[in-house]
Design a protein around this motif. Structure first.
Motif, PDB file in Angstrom:
ATOM      1  N   UNK A  11      34.534  16.738  40.995  1.00  0.00           N
ATOM      2  CA  UNK A  11      35.797  17.032  40.707  1.00  0.00           C
ATOM      3  C   UNK A  11      35.520  17.026  38.748  1.00  0.00           C
ATOM      4  N   UNK A  12      35.231  15.731  37.702  1.00  0.00           N
ATOM      5  CA  UNK A  12      34.857  16.077  36.487  1.00  0.00           C
ATOM      6  C   UNK A  12      35.347  17.300  35.938  1.00  0.00           C
ATOM      7  N   UNK A  13      33.834  18.093  36.681  1.00  0.00           N
ATOM      8  CA  UNK A  13      33.616  19.429  35.965  1.00  0.00           C
ATOM      9  C   UNK A  13      34.728  20.775  36.644  1.00  0.00           C
ATOM     10  N   UNK A  14      35.616  20.204  37.253  1.00  0.00           N
ATOM     11  CA  UNK A  14      36.415  21.691  37.675  1.00  0.00           C
ATOM     12  C   UNK A  14      37.509  21.142  36.338  1.00  0.00           C
ATOM     13  N   UNK A  15      37.853  19.856  36.492  1.00  0.00           N
ATOM     14  CA  UNK A  15      39.146  19.545  35.589  1.00  0.00           C
ATOM     15  C   UNK A  15      39.134  19.548  34.081  1.00  0.00           C
ATOM     16  N   UNK A  16      37.129  19.697  34.334  1.00  0.00           N
ATOM     17  CA  UNK A  16      37.596  20.154  32.356  1.00  0.00           C
ATOM     18  C   UNK A  16      37.190  21.527  32.366  1.00  0.00           C
ATOM     19  N   UNK A  17      36.773  22.463  33.505  1.00  0.00           N
ATOM     20  CA  UNK A  17      37.292  23.940  33.723  1.00  0.00           C
ATOM     21  C   UNK A  17      38.275  24.611  32.971  1.00  0.00           C
ATOM     22  N   UNK A  18      39.091  24.184  33.902  1.00  0.00           N
ATOM     23  CA  UNK A  18      41.368  23.794  33.835  1.00  0.00           C
ATOM     24  C   UNK A  18      40.763  23.550  32.367  1.00  0.00           C
ATOM     25  N   UNK A  19      40.992  22.768  32.084  1.00  0.00           N
ATOM     26  CA  UNK A  19      41.888  22.707  30.546  1.00  0.00           C
ATOM     27  C   UNK A  19      40.841  23.096  29.576  1.00  0.00           C
TER      28      UNK A  19
END
Length: 104
Positions: A11-19
């Motif tokens: 979940x953290x990796x996906x959120x970092x990618x979105x940002x």
């Protein structure tokens, strides 16, 4: 079956990618040209393939009308065949075959 929740690292990796994802910097002129072209294509499609006239909800569909007509013709043919068979059994002179409606 219950779905498993993704791991916290995922979940953290996906959120970092979105940002980090850079928003699209498309040319507004190109976007407008594409929209004009889509509008023109829709109009050409509408002219080439017009909507059929609306049929009231209580009216039978054209396919249903054709089925009813075919069934009626089949019933007429069957009735004529039965009359002829009865006449032949009774020894009544049967006139030459009368052409019924032809198809096609």
């Amino acid at each position: 079956m219950q779905r498993r929740t993704p791991p916290e690292g995922y979940r953290r990796a996906i959120e970092a990618h979105r940002q980090a994802a850079v928003p699209s910097r498309g040319d507004p002129g190109i976007a407008q040209a594409v929209e004009r072209q889509n509008t023109a294509m829709r109009e050409l499609s509408r002219r080439a393939f017009p909507e059929p006239p609306a049929v009231p909800d209580d009216a039978p569909a054209p396919i249903d009308q054709a089925r009813v007509q075919r069934r009626h013709q089949a019933a007429m043919t069957e009735a004529a065949a039965l009359r002829r068979a009865r006449q032949e059994r009774a020894g009544i002179a049967v006139p030459k075959a009368v052409a019924l409606r032809t198809t096609a």
